[in-house]
Design a protein around this motif. Sequence first.
Motif, short mmCIF file in Angstrom:
data_model
loop_
_atom_site.label_atom_id
_atom_site.label_comp_id
_atom_site.label_asym_id
_atom_site.label_seq_id
_atom_site.Cartn_x
_atom_site.Cartn_y
_atom_site.Cartn_z
N ALA A 12 4.11 112.34 99.53
CA ALA A 12 3.31 113.44 100.06
C ALA A 12 3.64 114.72 99.32
CB ALA A 12 3.54 113.62 101.56
N ILE A 13 2.64 115.61 99.24
CA ILE A 13 2.78 116.92 98.62
C ILE A 13 2.17 117.95 99.54
CG2 ILE A 13 2.06 118.39 96.70
CD1 ILE A 13 2.05 115.92 94.92
N TRP A 14 2.84 119.11 99.66
CA TRP A 14 2.31 120.24 100.41
C TRP A 14 2.25 121.46 99.50
CZ3 TRP A 14 5.70 116.65 102.18
CH2 TRP A 14 5.40 115.99 103.40
N GLN A 112 4.04 111.74 109.47
CA GLN A 112 5.22 110.90 109.69
C GLN A 112 5.83 110.53 108.35
OE1 GLN A 112 5.17 108.02 112.87
NE2 GLN A 112 6.21 106.49 111.61
N MET A 113 7.08 110.90 108.18
CA MET A 113 7.79 110.64 106.93
C MET A 113 8.09 109.15 106.77
SD MET A 113 8.23 113.67 105.54
CE MET A 113 8.05 115.38 106.08
N LYS A 117 10.53 110.14 110.68
CA LYS A 117 10.56 111.47 111.28
C LYS A 117 9.17 112.08 111.29
CE LYS A 117 15.38 112.47 110.14
NZ LYS A 117 16.33 113.35 109.39
N ARG A 118 8.88 112.84 112.34
CA ARG A 118 7.57 113.44 112.54
C ARG A 118 7.64 114.95 112.31
NH1 ARG A 118 6.25 113.46 117.47
NH2 ARG A 118 3.97 113.28 117.31
N PHE A 119 6.71 115.44 111.47
CA PHE A 119 6.68 116.86 111.13
C PHE A 119 5.33 117.45 111.50
CE2 PHE A 119 10.48 115.90 109.03
CZ PHE A 119 11.06 117.05 108.48
N VAL A 200 8.92 117.45 117.87
CA VAL A 200 8.91 116.84 116.54
C VAL A 200 10.25 117.10 115.84
CG1 VAL A 200 6.41 116.95 116.26
CG2 VAL A 200 7.81 118.90 115.58
N ASP A 201 10.44 116.41 114.73
CA ASP A 201 11.70 116.52 113.99
C ASP A 201 11.74 117.71 113.04
OD1 ASP A 201 13.04 113.93 114.88
OD2 ASP A 201 11.14 113.17 114.09
#
Length: 266
Positions: A12-14, A112-113, A117-119, A200-201
């Motif tokens: 993933a990229i942000w 979800q990573m 983990k959830r962001f 969330v994490d």
Amino acid sequence: MTVISGVQNYRAIWISDVHLGTRGCKAEFLLDFLKNTESDYLYLVGDMIDGWRLRRSWHWPQAHNDVVQKLLRKARKGTKVVFVPGNHDEFARDYLEFNFGEVQVLNETIHQMADGKRFLIMHGDQFDGVVQYAKWLAYLGDHAYTAALAMNHWFNWLRRKLGYPYWSLSAYLKHKVKNAVQFIAQFEEAMIDVARYRGVDGIICGHIHHAELREIGGICYANDGDWVESCTALVEHYDGRLEILRWTEARQLSLFEEHLAPAAQD
């Protein structure tokens, strides 16, 4: 800093705060980034287009159009592209839940990573009191920031003539002014509180043009930075590890360069 060459693949990229439509936008550097990275997910975390500035004066060179086209091509080729509007492109909030060229527009979302983990992903302006309750002051601040970027340009023009490397005067002023430093700290604390309340994490945002990745009280705070000063992105590796990429450093690109080779038209 590891030098990056060739296409890099990430889960993933942000990216955020590109501010297409402004003279400060580093569109050529973003094109280079998009050409040399691939991902399963690509999140556009607000302020991709600067509607505030475009309403005052039109500035839309070919490189800015190329960025939009490159993003749409990635979506067509299978990358899941999600656009979370910010305050500068708040016009897009009228089209939440719509798909444009396979790009989904959402007010916020959960990622979800790879490690489970959830962001929470949001631009962050919702928790900026100036933007929410004193927009006139936000517009005034935008004018001041534009002036700082212009000063930064001529300051670095002089540095280059004297043989010195690029150095961001505007970033230096922002991080040395006491109120600015206090605002960043308060913003980060607000984001952490939101993540904790949502269960969330971690949280991923933009808005303040300050890339950061750290854990605060058991919550991971990640800010992907901007593409007007720092040219940074947040990436998730396939093992779930997060990293901030400082693209001009990783690619050994000079911020003095005005034009780079255009991205491949694939």
